[in-house]
Design an enzyme around this catalytic site. Structure first.
Site, PDB file in Angstrom:
ATOM      1  N   MET A  30       0.886  -1.107  -0.203  1.00  8.36           N
ATOM      2  CA  MET A  30      -0.028  -0.096  -0.247  1.00  8.36           C
ATOM      3  C   MET A  30       1.019   1.122   0.051  1.00  8.36           C
ATOM      4  SD  MET A  30      -3.494  -0.937   2.025  1.00  8.36           S
ATOM      5  CE  MET A  30      -2.899  -0.574   3.688  1.00  8.36           C
ATOM      6  N   GLN A  35      12.097  -0.507   4.555  1.00  6.78           N
ATOM      7  CA  GLN A  35      13.134  -1.349   4.131  1.00  6.78           C
ATOM      8  C   GLN A  35      12.575  -2.789   4.424  1.00  6.78           C
ATOM      9  OE1 GLN A  35      16.433  -0.663   3.281  1.00  6.78           O
ATOM     10  NE2 GLN A  35      16.287  -2.857   2.829  1.00  6.78           N
ATOM     11  N   HIS A  37       9.605  -3.635   3.252  1.00  9.14           N
ATOM     12  CA  HIS A  37       9.049  -3.873   1.715  1.00  9.14           C
ATOM     13  C   HIS A  37      10.017  -4.353   0.906  1.00  9.14           C
ATOM     14  CE1 HIS A  37       5.733  -1.125   3.011  1.00  9.14           C
ATOM     15  NE2 HIS A  37       5.054  -1.951   2.724  1.00  9.14           N
ATOM     16  N   GLY A 149       5.185 -10.411   4.282  1.00  2.07           N
ATOM     17  CA  GLY A 149       5.846 -10.607   5.681  1.00  2.07           C
ATOM     18  C   GLY A 149       4.979 -11.069   6.710  1.00  2.07           C
ATOM     19  N   LYS A 151       4.804 -10.125   9.898  1.00  3.59           N
ATOM     20  CA  LYS A 151       4.358  -9.244  10.678  1.00  3.59           C
ATOM     21  C   LYS A 151       2.689  -9.229  10.650  1.00  3.59           C
ATOM     22  CE  LYS A 151       3.967  -4.676   9.981  1.00  3.59           C
ATOM     23  NZ  LYS A 151       2.400  -4.290  10.002  1.00  3.59           N
ATOM     24  N   MET A 186       8.726  -2.981  11.464  1.00  2.97           N
ATOM     25  CA  MET A 186       8.584  -2.107  10.447  1.00  2.97           C
ATOM     26  C   MET A 186       7.267  -1.858   9.845  1.00  2.97           C
ATOM     27  SD  MET A 186      12.074  -1.324   8.216  1.00  2.97           S
ATOM     28  CE  MET A 186      13.614  -0.482   8.849  1.00  2.97           C
ATOM     29  N   SER A 187       6.626  -0.792   9.789  1.00  6.72           N
ATOM     30  CA  SER A 187       5.354  -0.467   9.244  1.00  6.72           C
ATOM     31  C   SER A 187       5.116   0.912   8.772  1.00  6.72           C
ATOM     32  CB  SER A 187       4.254  -1.043  10.493  1.00  6.72           C
ATOM     33  OG  SER A 187       3.024  -0.389  10.181  1.00  6.72           O
ATOM     34  N   SER A 188       4.412   0.985   7.730  1.00  6.98           N
ATOM     35  CA  SER A 188       4.075   2.317   7.028  1.00  6.98           C
ATOM     36  C   SER A 188       3.402   3.320   8.235  1.00  6.98           C
ATOM     37  CB  SER A 188       3.270   2.544   6.049  1.00  6.98           C
ATOM     38  OG  SER A 188       3.979   1.371   5.042  1.00  6.98           O
ATOM     39  N   ARG A 189       2.728   2.788   9.164  1.00  6.99           N
ATOM     40  CA  ARG A 189       1.983   3.328  10.392  1.00  6.99           C
ATOM     41  C   ARG A 189       3.315   4.136  10.922  1.00  6.99           C
ATOM     42  NH1 ARG A 189      -2.090  -0.216   9.051  1.00  6.99           N
ATOM     43  NH2 ARG A 189      -4.071   0.791   8.936  1.00  6.99           N
TER      44      ARG A 189
END
Length: 282
Positions: A30, A35, A37, A149, A151, A186-189
């Site tokens: 999205m 890193q 991704h 991933g 996660k 790691m997350s975009s959020r």
């Protein structure tokens, strides 16, 4: 780097480069690439002839309109990261209309109960939205392998179930969680966290490693009670859920079975920003 905004032109291009022996890796995202991704993409690049990356903020998997509105959209920066990684990556960045051919409506799926606990309980309709968009993307891209991933472990299990039930010819590859220096998943959020919040969120992984250490000698109920008490001492975090579940069925562990694999799952809110993490326990 080849960039496509419409499925028709993407599908024509993919047909033109496909050979009998070629393979196609696919990493659906999205956007707001980090890193984690890029690690999925590196694996796909190493294992396939060509790699497609999609960037699409899917409205049907958001049950909270505010969360959808605030989700980071950074296409220009994402294109630069992809180009720096490998200019031969094929990018598909569609509109909602291109994916859904009109109104974005979720298909209803039966995931044999995998959709009910945890994320499914707190985000009604979420996994119907995930199943709908992933199935649609698989139909458009027709990948050999797709990379996800761990996660989002519940999502990973649901995608595998959807592929099996629909007899889709794609192999789902699960990849380890990529973590920041302080072990925050790691997350975009994470981009929405302040520096201080990001630093303090390291406690999430500390909780999970403590849970793993306690698991051999404590019951799941006793560990859950410890997690709740621990987070009450950290008022900046709101616990949405913590559970220890069977990896295969995602059902909660009431009594340990030595023949089953278990995993701890947690979701917390930090300043209304939702963070999830997970760890294998045996």
């Amino acid at each position: 780097m080849p960039i496509f905004y419409g499925k028709a032109s993407l599908m024509d291009y993919l047909k033109s480069i496909k050979t009998i022996h070629s393979t196609l890796g696919f990493v659906p995202t999205m956007g707001a690439l980090h890193q984690g991704h890029l690690a999925l993409m590196q694996k796909s690049l190493a294992e396939n002839t060509n790699t497609v990356v999609s960037i699409f903020v899917n409205p049907t998997q958001f049950n909270n309109p505010e969360d959808l509105a605030k989700y980071p959209r950074t296409l220009e920066e994402d294109v630069k990261k992809l180009t720096d990684l490998d200019p031969n990556i094929i990018l598909y960045a569609p509109s909602v209309a291109d994916i859904y051919d009109g109104q974005p409506v979720s298909q209803s799926f039966d995931f044999d109960g995998l959709e009910n606990p945890m994320e499914g309980k707190f985000r009604p309709g979420h996994f119907n939205g995930v199943g709908t968009v992933v199935k649609r993307l698989f139909e458009i891209v027709e990948p050999t392998h797709a990379y996800f991933g761990e996660k989002d472990f519940q999502q990973l299990q649901i995608v595998k179930k959807m592929v099996a039930k629909n007899n889709l010819k794609v192999v789902i590859i699960s990849c380890p969680i990529y973590r920041e220096a302080n072990n925050l998943a790691m997350s975009s959020r994470n981009e929405r966290l302040s520096a201080q919040e990001r630093d303090k969120a390291a406690v999430i992984y500390q909780i999970l490693t403590s849970v793993k250490a306690k698991f051999p000698t404590n019951s799941a109920a006793k560990i859950s009670e410890w997690v709740q008490k621990f987070l009450k001492k950290n008022p900046q975090f709101t616990l949405e859920y913590f559970t220890i579940a069977d990896e295969a069925t995602l059902t909660s562990c009431n009594r340990k079975n030595k023949n089953k694999k278990y995993r701890a799952f947690i979701a917390v809110l930090v300043n209304n920003i939702r963070l999830i993490d997970t760890i294998s326990l045996n």
